[in-house]
Design a protein around this motif. Structure first.
Motif, short mmCIF file in Angstrom:
data_model
loop_
_atom_site.label_atom_id
_atom_site.label_comp_id
_atom_site.label_asym_id
_atom_site.label_seq_id
_atom_site.Cartn_x
_atom_site.Cartn_y
_atom_site.Cartn_z
N ILE A 14 -65.21 11.25 38.14
CA ILE A 14 -65.68 9.92 38.53
C ILE A 14 -66.14 9.11 37.31
N ASP A 15 -65.76 9.54 36.13
CA ASP A 15 -66.16 8.89 34.88
C ASP A 15 -64.94 8.17 34.30
N SER A 16 -64.80 6.89 34.60
CA SER A 16 -63.63 6.15 34.14
C SER A 16 -63.67 5.87 32.65
N ALA A 17 -64.87 5.76 32.07
CA ALA A 17 -64.99 5.36 30.67
C ALA A 17 -64.38 6.37 29.72
N HIS A 18 -64.45 7.68 30.06
CA HIS A 18 -64.01 8.70 29.11
C HIS A 18 -62.50 8.67 28.87
N SER A 19 -61.76 8.16 29.83
CA SER A 19 -60.30 8.21 29.71
C SER A 19 -59.78 7.38 28.54
N SER A 20 -60.52 6.34 28.18
CA SER A 20 -60.07 5.49 27.07
C SER A 20 -60.22 6.18 25.72
N SER A 21 -61.00 7.25 25.67
CA SER A 21 -61.13 8.03 24.44
C SER A 21 -60.43 9.38 24.59
N LEU A 22 -60.95 10.23 25.48
CA LEU A 22 -60.46 11.59 25.60
C LEU A 22 -58.96 11.64 25.90
N HIS A 23 -58.48 10.76 26.76
CA HIS A 23 -57.07 10.78 27.17
C HIS A 23 -56.24 9.68 26.51
N SER A 24 -56.74 9.13 25.41
CA SER A 24 -56.10 7.95 24.83
C SER A 24 -54.69 8.20 24.32
N SER A 25 -54.35 9.44 24.03
CA SER A 25 -52.98 9.72 23.56
C SER A 25 -52.01 9.95 24.72
N ASP A 26 -52.57 10.07 25.93
CA ASP A 26 -51.73 10.28 27.11
C ASP A 26 -51.78 9.12 28.09
N MET A 27 -52.82 8.31 28.00
CA MET A 27 -52.95 7.10 28.81
C MET A 27 -52.96 5.93 27.84
N VAL A 28 -51.79 5.38 27.59
CA VAL A 28 -51.64 4.45 26.47
C VAL A 28 -51.54 3.00 26.94
N PRO A 29 -52.15 2.07 26.21
CA PRO A 29 -52.03 0.66 26.55
C PRO A 29 -50.58 0.18 26.41
N ALA A 30 -50.20 -0.74 27.28
CA ALA A 30 -48.84 -1.28 27.25
C ALA A 30 -48.85 -2.65 27.91
N ARG A 31 -47.91 -3.48 27.52
CA ARG A 31 -47.79 -4.82 28.11
C ARG A 31 -47.04 -4.70 29.43
N VAL A 32 -47.73 -4.13 30.41
CA VAL A 32 -47.18 -3.95 31.75
C VAL A 32 -48.08 -4.68 32.73
N ASP A 33 -47.55 -4.96 33.91
CA ASP A 33 -48.33 -5.68 34.91
C ASP A 33 -49.21 -4.77 35.74
N SER A 34 -48.93 -3.46 35.70
CA SER A 34 -49.68 -2.49 36.49
C SER A 34 -49.55 -1.13 35.81
N ALA A 35 -50.49 -0.24 36.09
CA ALA A 35 -50.42 1.10 35.52
C ALA A 35 -49.12 1.78 35.93
N GLY A 36 -48.47 2.42 34.98
CA GLY A 36 -47.20 3.07 35.24
C GLY A 36 -47.20 4.50 34.74
N ALA A 37 -46.09 5.19 34.99
CA ALA A 37 -45.96 6.59 34.57
C ALA A 37 -44.56 6.84 34.05
N THR A 38 -44.46 7.56 32.94
CA THR A 38 -43.19 8.06 32.45
C THR A 38 -43.23 9.58 32.58
N ASP A 39 -42.22 10.25 32.06
CA ASP A 39 -42.21 11.71 32.12
C ASP A 39 -43.28 12.34 31.24
N SER A 40 -43.80 11.58 30.26
CA SER A 40 -44.74 12.16 29.31
C SER A 40 -46.05 11.39 29.15
N LYS A 41 -46.11 10.14 29.64
CA LYS A 41 -47.30 9.31 29.43
C LYS A 41 -47.66 8.57 30.70
N TRP A 42 -48.92 8.12 30.76
CA TRP A 42 -49.35 7.13 31.73
C TRP A 42 -49.61 5.84 30.96
#
Length: 423
Positions: free
Chosen positions: A177-205
């Protein structure tokens, strides 16, 4: 911070403790259906809420869940023979059906009246959404089972990975329930992108934001609580916000904000005070949701490669630094640990088996953590004093509770934006 006494209320789950008794007012997911598929197969040791049980599927395909110890001389039924519609203890040949009835007593004289006097403890079970759910509370007050939030219609694909973790359930739930940690701990797997909504590939979110310091708001509900992390989006930043809404459905389930392909949930069930079973779930349309094998590979949680195939214990430990790759870190990977859940697990285990919450420092990003601690301590104490258990009298069925993510106009009512209209 919590006092030492409050922390004990939050973390202790055995029968007779406030939190343990609250949990026993809910159907508990005690194992995966895939673990007990074979008729007359090997009995399965099941551990939950400080209890040890044995699950088996009989000759007819019926599922049984019994206390582990034979009532005769307390030998383990996990070692028993599963045959001819019953589980037979190896020690003296006593045999039990799925309801706990004694159907044979090899060591007793034929016609012995003892057979009719003995009844082994059997637990009601339901199979749904990939789990075996058990009622571990009062056998005289078994409520109707309701579909979980991560399989509301029964037609969804539900892909589950399971990991046994040497940490208390509460610190693990705080991580979900801690949304803040994802921007650090998971930053290599949850990457910023110029998308309109959160998406998923085979290797990244992919996420439509670079904002690492979200604004948090929380609201208590009759099933637990909900909260929103409000971030600045990459696109339309002047007029819009990026919202990620997480739902906590007491006591086991967290609904993580989805992506454009599938939904995400976690189910955390205490084994005992010092260990928990963690379930990371992808669910949704079968066309877009990864299957179980792909999901476990994506998360680096494959039995035999990343986990013990029998116990589900992770091969990553503090002793081997969770198989951290420091060369990979030098190349830019933030943690050097493969797999989103493994990154979380490293943090939870590194805290110690049970966190001392009288000694941690909380900040503005920890609103959800504060809410969770106070909510669950108060709920457990209230139930011990005669109040109904949190989550047992909800306005909405779980099937209508949903997480949410999206870029929306500033000022949108986050408390209502996720809600599914009642049928």
């Amino acid at each position: 911070m919590l006092s030492v006494q409050e922390n004990e209320v939050l973390t202790q789950v055995s029968k007779g403790t406030p939190m343990g008794d609250l949990m026993r007012q809910h159907w508990t997911p005690v194992c995966l259906s895939e673990e007990v598929t074979e008729r007359d197969g090997t009995p399965l040791l099941v551990e939950a809420l400080g209890m040890r049980m044995v699950a088996f599927r009989n000759t007819k395909g019926e599922l049984g869940l019994l206390d582990e110890r034979c009532p005769h001389r307390l030998a383990s039924l996990v070692l028993g023979r599963n045959e001819d519609c019953g589980l037979r203890c190896l020690y003296h040949g006593w045999k039990f059906d799925v309801a706990g009835n004694v159907v044979a007593m090899s060591s007793e004289p034929e016609g012995s009246p003892l057979m009719s006097k003995v009844k082994h403890r059997a637990y009601p079970t339901v199979e749904a959404a990939g789990f075996v759910w058990a009622w571990l509370g009062d056998p005289e007050t078994v409520p109707e089972f309701q579909p979980p939030a991560f399989c509301p219609t029964g037609t969804e694909r539900v892909s589950i990975l399971k990991i046994r973790i040497p940490a208390n359930w509460a610190q693990m739930t705080e991580g979900q329930i801690d949304s803040a940690h994802s921007s650090s701990l998971h930053s290599s797997d949850m990457v910023p992108a110029r998308v309109d909504s959160a998406g998923a590939t085979d290797s990244k979110w992919l996420r439509p934001s670079t904002d690492k310091s979200p604004r948090m708001q929380a609201a208590t509900t009759d099933y637990g609580f909900q909260y929103v992390a409000i971030r600045r989006p990459i696109k339309q930043a002047a007029t819009h916000d990026y919202l990620r809404i997480t739902q906590y459905i007491a006591p086991y389930t967290s609904l993580i904000p989805p992506n454009s392909s599938y939904n995400v949930a976690t189910v955390i069930v205490p084994v005992d005070d010092g260990a928990s079973m963690f379930h990371f779930i992808a669910w949704g349309d079968p066309e877009d949701t990864p299957d179980t094998q792909s999901w476990r590979a994506f998360a680096s949680a494959v039995p035999g490669e990343d986990l013990d195939p029998v116990t589900w214990a992770t091969y990553g430990t503090m002793e081997n630094r969770f198989r951290q790759d420091r060369d990979l870190m030098k190349e830019g990977n933030f943690t050097g640990i493969k797999g989103i859940p493994n990154q979380d697990i490293a943090m939870w285990v590194s805290m110690g088996t049970i966190v001392d919450r009288s000694d941690d420092v909380l900040g503005a990003s920890d609103i959800a953590i504060v809410e969770f601690r106070r909510l669950m301590v108060d709920a457990a104490i209230a139930m011990a004093n005669g109040a109904p258990a949190l989550g047992t009298a909800c306005r909405l069925p779980q099937a209508q509770i949903a997480s949410y993510q999206g870029v929306v106009p500033k000022g949108s009512d986050w408390r209502a934006i996720w809600q599914t209209p009642a049928p």
